[in-house]
Design a protein around this motif. Structure first.
Motif, PDB file in Angstrom:
ATOM      1  N   MET A   1       0.817  -1.199   0.000  1.00  0.00           N
ATOM      2  CA  MET A   1       0.000   0.000   0.000  1.00  0.00           C
ATOM      3  C   MET A   1       0.860   1.261   0.000  1.00  0.00           C
ATOM      4  O   MET A   1       0.548   2.217  -0.702  1.00  0.00           O
ATOM      5  CB  MET A   1      -0.921   0.021   1.216  1.00  0.00           C
ATOM      6  N   ILE A   2       1.916   1.228   0.813  1.00  0.00           N
ATOM      7  CA  ILE A   2       2.791   2.397   0.890  1.00  0.00           C
ATOM      8  C   ILE A   2       3.463   2.622  -0.462  1.00  0.00           C
ATOM      9  O   ILE A   2       3.572   3.756  -0.932  1.00  0.00           O
ATOM     10  CB  ILE A   2       3.810   2.227   2.034  1.00  0.00           C
ATOM     11  N   LYS A   3       3.900   1.543  -1.094  1.00  0.00           N
ATOM     12  CA  LYS A   3       4.562   1.667  -2.394  1.00  0.00           C
ATOM     13  C   LYS A   3       3.606   2.246  -3.433  1.00  0.00           C
ATOM     14  O   LYS A   3       3.974   3.137  -4.205  1.00  0.00           O
ATOM     15  CB  LYS A   3       5.066   0.301  -2.857  1.00  0.00           C
ATOM     16  N   TRP A   4       2.365   1.759  -3.470  1.00  0.00           N
ATOM     17  CA  TRP A   4       1.376   2.295  -4.421  1.00  0.00           C
ATOM     18  C   TRP A   4       1.141   3.776  -4.170  1.00  0.00           C
ATOM     19  O   TRP A   4       1.049   4.574  -5.108  1.00  0.00           O
ATOM     20  CB  TRP A   4       0.063   1.527  -4.313  1.00  0.00           C
ATOM     21  N   ALA A   5       1.027   4.145  -2.904  1.00  0.00           N
ATOM     22  CA  ALA A   5       0.819   5.557  -2.564  1.00  0.00           C
ATOM     23  C   ALA A   5       1.989   6.398  -3.053  1.00  0.00           C
ATOM     24  O   ALA A   5       1.800   7.469  -3.645  1.00  0.00           O
ATOM     25  CB  ALA A   5       0.642   5.716  -1.054  1.00  0.00           C
ATOM     26  N   GLY A   6       3.211   5.926  -2.825  1.00  0.00           N
ATOM     27  CA  GLY A   6       4.393   6.649  -3.283  1.00  0.00           C
ATOM     28  C   GLY A   6       4.400   6.841  -4.788  1.00  0.00           C
ATOM     29  O   GLY A   6       4.727   7.924  -5.288  1.00  0.00           O
ATOM     30  N   TRP A   7       4.021   5.792  -5.529  1.00  0.00           N
ATOM     31  CA  TRP A   7       3.976   5.903  -6.988  1.00  0.00           C
ATOM     32  C   TRP A   7       2.890   6.876  -7.443  1.00  0.00           C
ATOM     33  O   TRP A   7       3.105   7.672  -8.358  1.00  0.00           O
ATOM     34  CB  TRP A   7       3.778   4.546  -7.645  1.00  0.00           C
ATOM     35  N   ILE A   8       1.723   6.825  -6.814  1.00  0.00           N
ATOM     36  CA  ILE A   8       0.632   7.737  -7.194  1.00  0.00           C
ATOM     37  C   ILE A   8       1.045   9.188  -6.941  1.00  0.00           C
ATOM     38  O   ILE A   8       0.832  10.061  -7.784  1.00  0.00           O
ATOM     39  CB  ILE A   8      -0.671   7.378  -6.450  1.00  0.00           C
ATOM     40  N   ILE A   9       1.640   9.444  -5.780  1.00  0.00           N
ATOM     41  CA  ILE A   9       2.072  10.807  -5.438  1.00  0.00           C
ATOM     42  C   ILE A   9       3.119  11.288  -6.441  1.00  0.00           C
ATOM     43  O   ILE A   9       3.035  12.414  -6.959  1.00  0.00           O
ATOM     44  CB  ILE A   9       2.610  10.857  -3.998  1.00  0.00           C
ATOM     45  N   THR A  10       4.093  10.435  -6.747  1.00  0.00           N
ATOM     46  CA  THR A  10       5.149  10.797  -7.703  1.00  0.00           C
ATOM     47  C   THR A  10       4.559  11.065  -9.084  1.00  0.00           C
ATOM     48  O   THR A  10       4.910  12.051  -9.744  1.00  0.00           O
ATOM     49  CB  THR A  10       6.200   9.674  -7.788  1.00  0.00           C
ATOM     50  N   LEU A  11       3.657  10.196  -9.525  1.00  0.00           N
ATOM     51  CA  LEU A  11       3.065  10.366 -10.856  1.00  0.00           C
ATOM     52  C   LEU A  11       2.185  11.609 -10.937  1.00  0.00           C
ATOM     53  O   LEU A  11       2.166  12.290 -11.966  1.00  0.00           O
ATOM     54  CB  LEU A  11       2.304   9.115 -11.258  1.00  0.00           C
ATOM     55  N   CYS A  12       1.467  11.931  -9.861  1.00  0.00           N
ATOM     56  CA  CYS A  12       0.652  13.153  -9.857  1.00  0.00           C
ATOM     57  C   CYS A  12       1.543  14.391  -9.961  1.00  0.00           C
ATOM     58  O   CYS A  12       1.239  15.316 -10.727  1.00  0.00           O
ATOM     59  CB  CYS A  12      -0.213  13.224  -8.604  1.00  0.00           C
ATOM     60  N   THR A  70      10.468  10.063  -1.801  1.00  0.00           N
ATOM     61  CA  THR A  70      10.904   9.802  -0.425  1.00  0.00           C
ATOM     62  C   THR A  70      10.115   8.645   0.183  1.00  0.00           C
ATOM     63  O   THR A  70      10.689   7.774   0.847  1.00  0.00           O
ATOM     64  CB  THR A  70      10.759  11.074   0.440  1.00  0.00           C
ATOM     65  N   VAL A  71       8.815   8.624  -0.049  1.00  0.00           N
ATOM     66  CA  VAL A  71       7.986   7.513   0.438  1.00  0.00           C
ATOM     67  C   VAL A  71       8.476   6.197  -0.171  1.00  0.00           C
ATOM     68  O   VAL A  71       8.622   5.180   0.529  1.00  0.00           O
ATOM     69  CB  VAL A  71       6.492   7.765   0.122  1.00  0.00           C
ATOM     70  N   LEU A  72       8.759   6.190  -1.478  1.00  0.00           N
ATOM     71  CA  LEU A  72       9.268   4.982  -2.128  1.00  0.00           C
ATOM     72  C   LEU A  72      10.642   4.585  -1.581  1.00  0.00           C
ATOM     73  O   LEU A  72      10.916   3.401  -1.353  1.00  0.00           O
ATOM     74  CB  LEU A  72       9.345   5.192  -3.641  1.00  0.00           C
ATOM     75  N   TRP A  73      11.502   5.569  -1.347  1.00  0.00           N
ATOM     76  CA  TRP A  73      12.836   5.307  -0.813  1.00  0.00           C
ATOM     77  C   TRP A  73      12.747   4.676   0.575  1.00  0.00           C
ATOM     78  O   TRP A  73      13.435   3.700   0.873  1.00  0.00           O
ATOM     79  CB  TRP A  73      13.610   6.628  -0.770  1.00  0.00           C
ATOM     80  N   LEU A  74      11.892   5.239   1.420  1.00  0.00           N
ATOM     81  CA  LEU A  74      11.704   4.685   2.762  1.00  0.00           C
ATOM     82  C   LEU A  74      11.165   3.259   2.689  1.00  0.00           C
ATOM     83  O   LEU A  74      11.649   2.367   3.387  1.00  0.00           O
ATOM     84  CB  LEU A  74      10.748   5.569   3.568  1.00  0.00           C
ATOM     85  N   ASP A  75      10.170   3.055   1.834  1.00  0.00           N
ATOM     86  CA  ASP A  75       9.558   1.732   1.714  1.00  0.00           C
ATOM     87  C   ASP A  75      10.583   0.686   1.262  1.00  0.00           C
ATOM     88  O   ASP A  75      10.599  -0.432   1.782  1.00  0.00           O
ATOM     89  CB  ASP A  75       8.380   1.792   0.736  1.00  0.00           C
ATOM     90  N   ARG A  76      11.430   1.040   0.293  1.00  0.00           N
ATOM     91  CA  ARG A  76      12.455   0.091  -0.182  1.00  0.00           C
ATOM     92  C   ARG A  76      13.424  -0.314   0.920  1.00  0.00           C
ATOM     93  O   ARG A  76      14.021  -1.376   0.856  1.00  0.00           O
ATOM     94  CB  ARG A  76      13.224   0.683  -1.355  1.00  0.00           C
ATOM     95  N   ARG A  77      13.609   0.529   1.892  1.00  0.00           N
ATOM     96  CA  ARG A  77      14.533   0.238   2.986  1.00  0.00           C
ATOM     97  C   ARG A  77      13.827  -0.342   4.211  1.00  0.00           C
ATOM     98  O   ARG A  77      14.438  -0.515   5.267  1.00  0.00           O
ATOM     99  CB  ARG A  77      15.291   1.510   3.358  1.00  0.00           C
ATOM    100  N   GLY A  78      12.535  -0.610   4.090  1.00  0.00           N
ATOM    101  CA  GLY A  78      11.795  -1.180   5.199  1.00  0.00           C
ATOM    102  C   GLY A  78      11.488  -0.187   6.306  1.00  0.00           C
ATOM    103  O   GLY A  78      11.212  -0.582   7.435  1.00  0.00           O
ATOM    104  N   ILE A  79      11.532   1.099   5.987  1.00  0.00           N
ATOM    105  CA  ILE A  79      11.249   2.144   6.964  1.00  0.00           C
ATOM    106  C   ILE A  79       9.834   2.659   6.718  1.00  0.00           C
ATOM    107  O   ILE A  79       9.489   3.023   5.600  1.00  0.00           O
ATOM    108  CB  ILE A  79      12.254   3.310   6.833  1.00  0.00           C
ATOM    109  N   THR A  80       9.035   2.665   7.745  1.00  0.00           N
ATOM    110  CA  THR A  80       7.667   3.161   7.619  1.00  0.00           C
ATOM    111  C   THR A  80       7.684   4.681   7.605  1.00  0.00           C
ATOM    112  O   THR A  80       8.245   5.306   8.509  1.00  0.00           O
ATOM    113  CB  THR A  80       6.810   2.674   8.798  1.00  0.00           C
ATOM    114  N   PRO A  81       7.073   5.289   6.585  1.00  0.00           N
ATOM    115  CA  PRO A  81       7.023   6.763   6.559  1.00  0.00           C
ATOM    116  C   PRO A  81       6.234   7.283   7.750  1.00  0.00           C
ATOM    117  O   PRO A  81       5.327   6.611   8.251  1.00  0.00           O
ATOM    118  CB  PRO A  81       6.284   7.081   5.248  1.00  0.00           C
ATOM    119  N   PRO A  82       6.551   8.479   8.216  1.00  0.00           N
ATOM    120  CA  PRO A  82       5.780   9.046   9.330  1.00  0.00           C
ATOM    121  C   PRO A  82       4.354   9.393   8.883  1.00  0.00           C
ATOM    122  O   PRO A  82       4.137   9.818   7.749  1.00  0.00           O
ATOM    123  CB  PRO A  82       6.568  10.300   9.712  1.00  0.00           C
TER     124      PRO A  82
END
Length: 145
Positions: A1-12, A70-82
């Motif tokens: 879910m976090i990854k999808w959100a990161g992609w949607i935000i980036t694409l928007c 940033t959300v995608l970067w955090l997700d790839r490293r297993g870090i939950t975004p705030p």
């Protein structure tokens, strides 16, 4: 879910910036922007070049790209975004929906929901993992009455 959100935000953010520069033809004013043509601009009396600048390069598009990446970067490293990232974007989306109802804000509602649900689930899983890890191991031997 976090990854999808990161992609949607980036694409928007990318869609807005690239769309403004190409479809809206804001890029045709680049010569004015980079030659100092906006240095004496006044918000109350904005030129077409100034308007195009604020629609494209100075808009929310580039910061959204950075937030999404940033959300995608955090997700790839297993870090939950705030969670404040999701809540801030959600508040901004509500304002956008009220001020400009005929924009693609519903796509952002989906991104915010995915991000916040993903953050909640990740935090819940992390708490459960810590609880299992920190619980004392059962002692060997017979149970006491």
């Amino acid at each position: 879910m976090i990854k999808w959100a990161g992609w949607i935000i980036t694409l928007c953010g990318t869609g807005h910036t690239v769309g403004a520069l190409t479809l809206e033809k804001a890029g045709r004013y680049a010569g004015t922007w980079f030659s100092g043509g906006l240095w004496s601009e006044d918000f109350a009396d904005m030129s077409p070049a100034g308007s195009a600048y604020w629609l494209s390069l100075a808009s929310f598009g580039i910061p959204l790209i950075l937030v999404g990446l940033t959300v995608l970067w955090l997700d790839r490293r297993g870090i939950t975004p705030p969670a404040f990232i999701g809540w801030t974007l959600a508040g901004w989306t509500v304002v956008d929906a009220v001020v400009l109802p005929f924009t693609p804000w519903p796509i952002f509602v989906v991104a915010c929901a995915l991000l916040l649900i993903g953050i909640h689930r990740a935090n819940r899983a992390n708490r459960a993992h810590r609880a299992r890890r920190d619980s004392p191991a059962p002692k060997a031997g017979l149970p006491r009455a």
